[in-house]
Design a protein around this motif. Sequence first.
Motif, PDB file in Angstrom:
ATOM      1  N   GLU A  33      33.564 -23.336  48.871  1.00 32.79           N
ATOM      2  CA  GLU A  33      33.486 -24.164  50.088  1.00 32.79           C
ATOM      3  C   GLU A  33      32.492 -23.583  51.076  1.00 32.79           C
ATOM      4  OE1 GLU A  33      36.997 -25.648  52.143  1.00 32.79           O
ATOM      5  OE2 GLU A  33      38.096 -25.477  50.255  1.00 32.79           O
ATOM      6  N   VAL A  34      32.547 -22.260  51.266  1.00 30.34           N
ATOM      7  CA  VAL A  34      31.621 -21.614  52.196  1.00 30.34           C
ATOM      8  C   VAL A  34      30.196 -21.759  51.684  1.00 30.34           C
ATOM      9  CG1 VAL A  34      30.907 -19.410  53.207  1.00 30.34           C
ATOM     10  CG2 VAL A  34      33.338 -20.003  53.100  1.00 30.34           C
ATOM     11  N   LEU A  35      29.981 -21.505  50.394  1.00 34.37           N
ATOM     12  CA  LEU A  35      28.628 -21.603  49.830  1.00 34.37           C
ATOM     13  C   LEU A  35      28.071 -23.013  49.939  1.00 34.37           C
ATOM     14  CD1 LEU A  35      28.949 -19.359  46.655  1.00 34.37           C
ATOM     15  CD2 LEU A  35      27.736 -18.841  48.785  1.00 34.37           C
ATOM     16  N   LYS A  56      40.672  -9.027  44.625  1.00 37.95           N
ATOM     17  CA  LYS A  56      39.845  -8.140  45.466  1.00 37.95           C
ATOM     18  C   LYS A  56      38.368  -8.509  45.376  1.00 37.95           C
ATOM     19  CE  LYS A  56      43.015  -4.282  45.554  1.00 37.95           C
ATOM     20  NZ  LYS A  56      43.336  -2.929  45.141  1.00 37.95           N
ATOM     21  N   LEU A  57      37.905  -8.772  44.168  1.00 32.69           N
ATOM     22  CA  LEU A  57      36.510  -9.172  44.003  1.00 32.69           C
ATOM     23  C   LEU A  57      36.248 -10.512  44.688  1.00 32.69           C
ATOM     24  CD1 LEU A  57      33.694  -8.736  42.874  1.00 32.69           C
ATOM     25  CD2 LEU A  57      34.480  -9.727  40.716  1.00 32.69           C
ATOM     26  N   LEU A  58      37.173 -11.444  44.545  1.00 32.49           N
ATOM     27  CA  LEU A  58      37.016 -12.746  45.208  1.00 32.49           C
ATOM     28  C   LEU A  58      36.995 -12.596  46.725  1.00 32.49           C
ATOM     29  CD1 LEU A  58      39.266 -14.821  42.828  1.00 32.49           C
ATOM     30  CD2 LEU A  58      36.843 -15.233  43.240  1.00 32.49           C
ATOM     31  N   SER A  59      37.764 -11.659  47.254  1.00 31.12           N
ATOM     32  CA  SER A  59      37.751 -11.403  48.703  1.00 31.12           C
ATOM     33  C   SER A  59      36.392 -10.875  49.144  1.00 31.12           C
ATOM     34  CB  SER A  59      38.847 -10.396  49.074  1.00 31.12           C
ATOM     35  OG  SER A  59      40.109 -10.976  48.932  1.00 31.12           O
ATOM     36  N   VAL A  60      35.828  -9.982  48.334  1.00 33.90           N
ATOM     37  CA  VAL A  60      34.484  -9.460  48.630  1.00 33.90           C
ATOM     38  C   VAL A  60      33.483 -10.613  48.609  1.00 33.90           C
ATOM     39  CG1 VAL A  60      32.608  -7.999  47.724  1.00 33.90           C
ATOM     40  CG2 VAL A  60      34.958  -7.130  47.805  1.00 33.90           C
ATOM     41  N   TRP A  61      33.580 -11.453  47.574  1.00 37.84           N
ATOM     42  CA  TRP A  61      32.663 -12.586  47.465  1.00 37.84           C
ATOM     43  C   TRP A  61      32.809 -13.539  48.644  1.00 37.84           C
ATOM     44  CZ3 TRP A  61      33.154 -14.222  41.614  1.00 37.84           C
ATOM     45  CH2 TRP A  61      32.501 -13.269  40.822  1.00 37.84           C
ATOM     46  N   LEU A  62      34.029 -13.755  49.104  1.00 32.45           N
ATOM     47  CA  LEU A  62      34.240 -14.665  50.232  1.00 32.45           C
ATOM     48  C   LEU A  62      33.554 -14.122  51.479  1.00 32.45           C
ATOM     49  CD1 LEU A  62      35.483 -17.214  51.383  1.00 32.45           C
ATOM     50  CD2 LEU A  62      37.620 -15.955  51.699  1.00 32.45           C
ATOM     51  N   LYS A  63      33.686 -12.825  51.716  1.00 34.29           N
ATOM     52  CA  LYS A  63      33.032 -12.202  52.874  1.00 34.29           C
ATOM     53  C   LYS A  63      31.512 -12.266  52.734  1.00 34.29           C
ATOM     54  CE  LYS A  63      36.961  -9.262  53.682  1.00 34.29           C
ATOM     55  NZ  LYS A  63      37.609  -8.046  53.231  1.00 34.29           N
ATOM     56  N   GLU A  64      31.022 -12.013  51.520  1.00 32.47           N
ATOM     57  CA  GLU A  64      29.575 -12.088  51.281  1.00 32.47           C
ATOM     58  C   GLU A  64      29.062 -13.514  51.473  1.00 32.47           C
ATOM     59  OE1 GLU A  64      27.417  -9.735  51.029  1.00 32.47           O
ATOM     60  OE2 GLU A  64      28.914  -8.152  50.933  1.00 32.47           O
ATOM     61  N   ALA A  66      30.265 -15.719  53.460  1.00 30.10           N
ATOM     62  CA  ALA A  66      30.266 -16.010  54.899  1.00 30.10           C
ATOM     63  C   ALA A  66      29.052 -15.397  55.599  1.00 30.10           C
ATOM     64  CB  ALA A  66      31.559 -15.494  55.526  1.00 30.10           C
ATOM     65  N   LYS A  67      28.559 -14.268  55.075  1.00 27.59           N
ATOM     66  CA  LYS A  67      27.432 -13.573  55.703  1.00 27.59           C
ATOM     67  C   LYS A  67      26.074 -13.948  55.113  1.00 27.59           C
ATOM     68  CE  LYS A  67      29.000  -9.463  54.731  1.00 27.59           C
ATOM     69  NZ  LYS A  67      29.182  -8.003  54.630  1.00 27.59           N
ATOM     70  N   ALA A  68      26.077 -14.550  53.936  1.00 28.20           N
ATOM     71  CA  ALA A  68      24.850 -14.710  53.155  1.00 28.20           C
ATOM     72  C   ALA A  68      23.769 -15.563  53.810  1.00 28.20           C
ATOM     73  CB  ALA A  68      25.182 -15.295  51.779  1.00 28.20           C
ATOM     74  N   GLY A  69      24.161 -16.667  54.417  1.00 25.80           N
ATOM     75  CA  GLY A  69      23.161 -17.538  55.027  1.00 25.80           C
ATOM     76  C   GLY A  69      22.530 -18.527  54.061  1.00 25.80           C
ATOM     77  N   LYS A  77      22.913 -10.984  46.310  1.00 20.56           N
ATOM     78  CA  LYS A  77      23.745  -9.903  46.843  1.00 20.56           C
ATOM     79  C   LYS A  77      24.891  -9.548  45.901  1.00 20.56           C
ATOM     80  CE  LYS A  77      25.210  -7.341  50.375  1.00 20.56           C
ATOM     81  NZ  LYS A  77      24.534  -6.169  50.825  1.00 20.56           N
ATOM     82  N   THR A  78      25.474 -10.541  45.258  1.00 21.06           N
ATOM     83  CA  THR A  78      26.634 -10.315  44.394  1.00 21.06           C
ATOM     84  C   THR A  78      26.258 -10.030  42.942  1.00 21.06           C
ATOM     85  OG1 THR A  78      26.848 -12.678  43.959  1.00 21.06           O
ATOM     86  CG2 THR A  78      28.152 -11.776  45.781  1.00 21.06           C
ATOM     87  N   GLY A  79      24.992 -10.201  42.602  1.00 28.27           N
ATOM     88  CA  GLY A  79      24.566  -9.988  41.227  1.00 28.27           C
ATOM     89  C   GLY A  79      24.813 -11.189  40.321  1.00 28.27           C
ATOM     90  N   LEU A  80      25.299 -12.269  40.879  1.00 24.32           N
ATOM     91  CA  LEU A  80      25.572 -13.452  40.061  1.00 24.32           C
ATOM     92  C   LEU A  80      24.282 -14.137  39.605  1.00 24.32           C
ATOM     93  CD1 LEU A  80      28.671 -15.001  41.845  1.00 24.32           C
ATOM     94  CD2 LEU A  80      28.605 -13.787  39.679  1.00 24.32           C
ATOM     95  N   LYS A  81      23.199 -13.909  40.337  1.00 31.66           N
ATOM     96  CA  LYS A  81      21.924 -14.511  39.939  1.00 31.66           C
ATOM     97  C   LYS A  81      21.474 -13.921  38.608  1.00 31.66           C
ATOM     98  CE  LYS A  81      17.626 -16.210  41.581  1.00 31.66           C
ATOM     99  NZ  LYS A  81      17.779 -17.511  40.968  1.00 31.66           N
ATOM    100  N   GLU A  82      21.588 -12.587  38.492  1.00 30.24           N
ATOM    101  CA  GLU A  82      21.207 -11.931  37.241  1.00 30.24           C
ATOM    102  C   GLU A  82      22.120 -12.357  36.094  1.00 30.24           C
ATOM    103  OE1 GLU A  82      21.596 -10.013  40.179  1.00 30.24           O
ATOM    104  OE2 GLU A  82      19.459 -10.146  40.495  1.00 30.24           O
TER     105      GLU A  82
END
Length: 86
Positions: A33-35, A56-64, A66-69, A77-82
Amino acid sequence: KLREGEHQIGKEEGKAEGKAEGKAEGKAESVLEVLELYGQVPEYAEKRILEEDDIKLLSVWLKEAAKAGSVEGFLKKTGLKEAQNG
């Protein structure tokens, strides 16, 4: 045949697993939703996020998220692109 105590333990474990899965699913949906505020999330990334069950990983992703822009910024930032290429 299971004894009464064994049945209860299995039932409680199943209940706990179901609760954890529900929490993970809800957290993953929040990340998406945030993305989606930034644009369309690529299908591979959406699938990967929804498959994740580590709260825990999902919580990190949620914070990222929110900050990503941007979706692109989040993926880098999360390495999901690779992960798309692998």
